[in-house]
Scaffold this active site. Sequence first.
Site, mmCIF file in Angstrom:
data_model
loop_
_atom_site.group_PDB
_atom_site.id
_atom_site.type_symbol
_atom_site.label_atom_id
_atom_site.label_comp_id
_atom_site.label_asym_id
_atom_site.label_seq_id
_atom_site.Cartn_x
_atom_site.Cartn_y
_atom_site.Cartn_z
ATOM 1 C CE1 TYR A 7 -4.400 -1.861 4.772
ATOM 2 C CE2 TYR A 7 -3.392 0.282 4.387
ATOM 3 C CZ TYR A 7 -3.959 -0.874 3.896
ATOM 4 O OH TYR A 7 -4.087 -1.058 2.535
ATOM 5 C CB SER B 191 -0.894 0.008 1.247
ATOM 6 O OG SER B 191 -1.520 1.267 1.437
#
Length: 277
Positions: A155, A142
């Site tokens: 995350y 990501s």
Amino acid sequence: MEIKNKVVVVTGGGNGMGRELVLNLLSRGAIVAAVDIKELALAETRQLAGDLQGSLSTYILDITDKEAVKNFPWQIISKQGRVDMLINNAGIIQPFQRVADLDDSTIEHVMDVNFYGALYMTRAFLPLLLMRSEASIVNVSSMGGFLPVPGQSIYGAAKAAVKIMTEGLRSELKHTNVKVSVVFPGAINTNIKAHSGAVEGGEDGREDGSPRDDRSNRANKTLSPVQAVQIIIKGIKKNSPRIFVGRDSRFLDLIYRLNPGFASNLIAGFMKSHIPE
């Protein structure tokens, strides 16, 4: 790496970008094993495959279950006889909260799905991939894996672990036939929040972990999952070590490397209104 006639395992194949990966690979002549924890989601993917269902198999699997993952590759082998590619796409975001406000179970779940799930799958399938004359591992990280996103720190930590693990694995496998790529999705309009299991509700989220902004969507600043997958497949075919999905992902990677402080402050300013006081 060519796609046609390759046996490809895709995690998170029941929705969002994972589903689009499955459908795109099928359209290119691949034999796809779609993996997800949700049976209904997999059934919907199968229905969308239409006439290509004969090349699709679906498997319900909890990728955080180490023992289940260890035994899983042989289900593919017993059906297809081989595995040529593994795409670790499954992921969840965290609630938009500061680290201090997250409970232990949420932190562990986010790390388990995003990092350990990818690690377990990679270790389970690697021996089989090494047997092939040409094989590939593709791990989805990501933008939050290379720059800090307040409110998504755990995350991001998990996706940063995926990044470093993947890049290290690529170096370790440099002299083998297994190619390794890491994917950095930018703003992609998917239902990652609704399907993650980490947060309540069914509103849309984006693959980078930031909340959906309708104004940005209308201005075409987010990619659709279809567009994102086209970029990913192109990178896979070229054996690209790093696949940036979206201009924002590539731009922020450049800015963060040139001026980490500026990039961090930029993202912090954007996220300020999305984190509860």
